[in-house]
Write a protein that holds these residues in place. Structure first.
Motif, PDB file in Angstrom:
ATOM      1  N   LEU A   1       0.866  -1.182   0.000  1.00  0.00           N
ATOM      2  CA  LEU A   1       0.000   0.000   0.000  1.00  0.00           C
ATOM      3  C   LEU A   1       0.899   1.227   0.000  1.00  0.00           C
ATOM      4  CD1 LEU A   1      -2.794   1.273   0.137  1.00  0.00           C
ATOM      5  CD2 LEU A   1      -2.716   1.041   2.622  1.00  0.00           C
ATOM      6  N   LEU A   2       0.919   1.954  -1.108  1.00  0.00           N
ATOM      7  CA  LEU A   2       1.858   3.061  -1.279  1.00  0.00           C
ATOM      8  C   LEU A   2       1.379   4.367  -0.654  1.00  0.00           C
ATOM      9  CD1 LEU A   2       2.921   2.573  -5.014  1.00  0.00           C
ATOM     10  CD2 LEU A   2       4.083   1.738  -2.965  1.00  0.00           C
ATOM     11  N   ASP A   3       0.088   4.618  -0.731  1.00  0.00           N
ATOM     12  CA  ASP A   3      -0.398   5.920  -0.283  1.00  0.00           C
ATOM     13  C   ASP A   3      -1.907   5.870  -0.084  1.00  0.00           C
ATOM     14  OD1 ASP A   3      -0.379   8.586   0.444  1.00  0.00           O
ATOM     15  OD2 ASP A   3       0.343   9.341  -1.481  1.00  0.00           O
ATOM     16  N   HIS A   4      -2.406   6.841   0.643  1.00  0.00           N
ATOM     17  CA  HIS A   4      -3.838   7.075   0.805  1.00  0.00           C
ATOM     18  C   HIS A   4      -4.051   8.560   0.574  1.00  0.00           C
ATOM     19  CE1 HIS A   4      -7.718   6.313   3.364  1.00  0.00           C
ATOM     20  NE2 HIS A   4      -7.946   7.034   2.287  1.00  0.00           N
ATOM     21  N   LEU A   5      -4.846   8.885  -0.419  1.00  0.00           N
ATOM     22  CA  LEU A   5      -5.092  10.269  -0.793  1.00  0.00           C
ATOM     23  C   LEU A   5      -6.492  10.688  -0.364  1.00  0.00           C
ATOM     24  CD1 LEU A   5      -3.717  10.074  -4.458  1.00  0.00           C
ATOM     25  CD2 LEU A   5      -2.475  10.845  -2.425  1.00  0.00           C
ATOM     26  N   ILE A   6      -6.599  11.909   0.136  1.00  0.00           N
ATOM     27  CA  ILE A   6      -7.906  12.475   0.474  1.00  0.00           C
ATOM     28  C   ILE A   6      -8.170  13.630  -0.489  1.00  0.00           C
ATOM     29  CG2 ILE A   6      -9.298  13.657   2.201  1.00  0.00           C
ATOM     30  CD1 ILE A   6      -7.696  12.220   4.344  1.00  0.00           C
ATOM     31  N   ILE A   7      -9.321  13.571  -1.139  1.00  0.00           N
ATOM     32  CA  ILE A   7      -9.719  14.610  -2.084  1.00  0.00           C
ATOM     33  C   ILE A   7     -10.643  15.576  -1.356  1.00  0.00           C
ATOM     34  CG2 ILE A   7     -10.713  15.094  -4.341  1.00  0.00           C
ATOM     35  CD1 ILE A   7      -8.254  13.210  -4.354  1.00  0.00           C
ATOM     36  N   GLY A   8     -10.229  16.836  -1.270  1.00  0.00           N
ATOM     37  CA  GLY A   8     -11.045  17.836  -0.597  1.00  0.00           C
ATOM     38  C   GLY A   8     -11.799  18.690  -1.597  1.00  0.00           C
ATOM     39  N   SER A   9     -11.985  19.940  -1.280  1.00  0.00           N
ATOM     40  CA  SER A   9     -12.671  20.848  -2.190  1.00  0.00           C
ATOM     41  C   SER A   9     -11.663  21.459  -3.160  1.00  0.00           C
ATOM     42  CB  SER A   9     -13.383  21.951  -1.403  1.00  0.00           C
ATOM     43  OG  SER A   9     -12.442  22.675  -0.613  1.00  0.00           O
ATOM     44  N   GLY A  10     -12.158  21.977  -4.275  1.00  0.00           N
ATOM     45  CA  GLY A  10     -11.267  22.583  -5.253  1.00  0.00           C
ATOM     46  C   GLY A  10     -10.292  21.570  -5.806  1.00  0.00           C
ATOM     47  N   ASP A  11      -9.022  21.937  -5.875  1.00  0.00           N
ATOM     48  CA  ASP A  11      -7.982  21.057  -6.412  1.00  0.00           C
ATOM     49  C   ASP A  11      -7.070  20.520  -5.311  1.00  0.00           C
ATOM     50  OD1 ASP A  11      -8.954  21.517  -8.938  1.00  0.00           O
ATOM     51  OD2 ASP A  11      -7.571  23.171  -9.359  1.00  0.00           O
TER      52      ASP A  11
ATOM     53  N   PHE B   1      -1.133  10.809   2.484  1.00  0.00           N
ATOM     54  CA  PHE B   1      -0.580  10.187   3.687  1.00  0.00           C
ATOM     55  C   PHE B   1       0.925   9.994   3.550  1.00  0.00           C
ATOM     56  CE2 PHE B   1      -4.081   8.087   6.340  1.00  0.00           C
ATOM     57  CZ  PHE B   1      -5.033   9.022   5.963  1.00  0.00           C
ATOM     58  N   ALA B   2       1.379   9.648   2.346  1.00  0.00           N
ATOM     59  CA  ALA B   2       2.813   9.430   2.143  1.00  0.00           C
ATOM     60  C   ALA B   2       3.590  10.727   2.300  1.00  0.00           C
ATOM     61  CB  ALA B   2       3.057   8.823   0.764  1.00  0.00           C
ATOM     62  N   ASP B   3       3.108  11.789   1.689  1.00  0.00           N
ATOM     63  CA  ASP B   3       3.813  13.069   1.770  1.00  0.00           C
ATOM     64  C   ASP B   3       3.852  13.609   3.193  1.00  0.00           C
ATOM     65  OD1 ASP B   3       4.182  12.921  -0.927  1.00  0.00           O
ATOM     66  OD2 ASP B   3       2.690  14.443  -1.454  1.00  0.00           O
ATOM     67  N   GLN B   4       2.830  13.306   3.977  1.00  0.00           N
ATOM     68  CA  GLN B   4       2.760  13.812   5.354  1.00  0.00           C
ATOM     69  C   GLN B   4       3.453  12.895   6.361  1.00  0.00           C
ATOM     70  OE1 GLN B   4       1.571  16.831   6.062  1.00  0.00           O
ATOM     71  NE2 GLN B   4       1.147  17.122   3.878  1.00  0.00           N
ATOM     72  N   GLY B   5       4.059  11.813   5.882  1.00  0.00           N
ATOM     73  CA  GLY B   5       4.800  10.912   6.766  1.00  0.00           C
ATOM     74  C   GLY B   5       3.933   9.897   7.496  1.00  0.00           C
ATOM     75  N   ILE B   6       2.633   9.875   7.219  1.00  0.00           N
ATOM     76  CA  ILE B   6       1.744   8.964   7.927  1.00  0.00           C
ATOM     77  C   ILE B   6       1.957   7.520   7.473  1.00  0.00           C
ATOM     78  CG2 ILE B   6      -0.676   8.382   8.401  1.00  0.00           C
ATOM     79  CD1 ILE B   6      -1.343  11.334   8.085  1.00  0.00           C
ATOM     80  N   MET B   7       2.185   7.321   6.166  1.00  0.00           N
ATOM     81  CA  MET B   7       2.414   5.952   5.686  1.00  0.00           C
ATOM     82  C   MET B   7       3.666   5.360   6.316  1.00  0.00           C
ATOM     83  SD  MET B   7      -0.113   5.015   3.825  1.00  0.00           S
ATOM     84  CE  MET B   7       0.661   3.425   3.635  1.00  0.00           C
ATOM     85  N   ALA B   8       4.718   6.150   6.429  1.00  0.00           N
ATOM     86  CA  ALA B   8       5.957   5.654   7.037  1.00  0.00           C
ATOM     87  C   ALA B   8       5.721   5.270   8.496  1.00  0.00           C
ATOM     88  CB  ALA B   8       7.050   6.710   6.932  1.00  0.00           C
ATOM     89  N   LYS B   9       4.954   6.072   9.205  1.00  0.00           N
ATOM     90  CA  LYS B   9       4.656   5.775  10.613  1.00  0.00           C
ATOM     91  C   LYS B   9       3.830   4.501  10.731  1.00  0.00           C
ATOM     92  CE  LYS B   9       2.785   7.804  14.857  1.00  0.00           C
ATOM     93  NZ  LYS B   9       2.069   6.571  15.236  1.00  0.00           N
ATOM     94  N   ILE B  10       2.858   4.324   9.852  1.00  0.00           N
ATOM     95  CA  ILE B  10       2.035   3.108   9.867  1.00  0.00           C
ATOM     96  C   ILE B  10       2.897   1.885   9.603  1.00  0.00           C
ATOM     97  CG2 ILE B  10       0.252   1.862   8.564  1.00  0.00           C
ATOM     98  CD1 ILE B  10      -1.262   4.514   8.341  1.00  0.00           C
ATOM     99  N   ARG B  11       3.811   1.991   8.650  1.00  0.00           N
ATOM    100  CA  ARG B  11       4.694   0.856   8.353  1.00  0.00           C
ATOM    101  C   ARG B  11       5.571   0.524   9.558  1.00  0.00           C
ATOM    102  NH1 ARG B  11       5.627   3.883   3.345  1.00  0.00           N
ATOM    103  NH2 ARG B  11       4.167   3.092   1.766  1.00  0.00           N
ATOM    104  N   ASP B  12       6.103   1.552  10.212  1.00  0.00           N
ATOM    105  CA  ASP B  12       6.942   1.318  11.392  1.00  0.00           C
ATOM    106  C   ASP B  12       6.133   0.674  12.521  1.00  0.00           C
ATOM    107  OD1 ASP B  12       9.151   2.366  10.134  1.00  0.00           O
ATOM    108  OD2 ASP B  12       8.949   4.363  11.026  1.00  0.00           O
TER     109      ASP B  12
END
Length: 245
Positions: free
Chosen positions: A209-219, A224-235
């Motif tokens: 699982l490489l990333d989890h993206l959240i789509i908000g308003s606008g663009d 999760f990967a860019d914010q370091g959350i994926m790395a923390k979950i893996r650890d």
């Protein structure tokens, strides 16, 4: 001006818009002109200028007009079922174009195109939708699919079905994406729990699982990967995987 003169003048205006597009492209158009021309696809003999202006005044932006529900659009004078069909059809064409454009491309090198597709497909939805991108071992995109609709939590997403879909496509990696109808970008505790659960399940099946993206308003897109959350979950999950591996 009789009706035939009015229709001739209207057709001349629409032809000028078509010629303008062929000569200068979409960048030469205002949003009002784009909506007007789209509306005329549904009612080619009607003057759609005022209806287009009213739609933009009501919904503010071109994407919001395209994302608007049919019931909302029908409240605008001059917009009927045929006009709505034209708007929905062109939106569907754009969505399929963006989806097919990313297939076969390397995710890292095409992340902007992936974001464009997800934003267009998920922005403006009134309910949560979980989309999965399936990737091969080289992280080229194989396919995408909606795997859950409604409130996206560990209680509504079935890991078994997700893994089954990945195996059917011979996928080696996945990227999750879901929208927040509220427009907020920050992940909830349930979003993180879901990501953790799916990371564990996928890891047991040797799918990353490489990333989890959240789509908000606008663009806006939250990674999760860019914010370091994926790395923390893996650890956090590594001891569990090592004990069971």
């Amino acid at each position: 001006m009789d009706r035939s003169d009015w229709q001739e003048k209207g057709e001349g205006h629409r032809q000028r818009l078509r010629d303008k597009f062929l000569a200068q492209g979409i960048e030469a158009f205002t949003d009002a002109e784009i909506v007007e021309l789209l509306l005329t696809f549904g009612t080619p003999r009607s003057d759609c200028k005022e209806a287009a202006r009213a739609a933009l005044a009501q919904f503010k932006t071109l994407p919001a007009v395209l994302d608007a529900a049919p019931a909302e659009l029908q409240q605008i004078k001059g917009i009927g079922s045929k006009n709505i069909f034209a708007l929905r059809f062109i939106q569907g064409v754009a969505r399929r174009y963006l989806r097919q454009r990313i297939v076969g491309k390397h995710y890292v090198r095409s992340s902007r195109e992936v974001a464009d597709y997800l934003i267009h497909a998920m922005r403006g939805l009134q309910h949560e939708v979980l989309t999965v991108l399936f990737l091969d071992a080289a992280h080229a995109i194989i396919d995408s699919a909606v795997v859950a609709e409604g409130t996206v939590t560990t209680n509504t997403v079935y890991p078994r079905e997700l893994v089954k879909a990945a195996l059917a496509r011979n996928a080696s990696a996945l990227i999750l994406a879901h929208n927040h109808p509220s427009g907020a970008l920050s992940p909830s505790r349930q979003d993180e729990e879901l990501t953790r659960t799916l990371h564990l399940v996928c890891s047991f099946m040797h799918i990353r699982l490489l990333d989890h993206l959240i789509i908000g308003s606008g663009d806006q897109v939250y990674s999760f990967a860019d914010q370091g959350i994926m790395a923390k979950i893996r650890d956090d999950c590594r001891p569990i995987l090592e004990r069971t591996g």
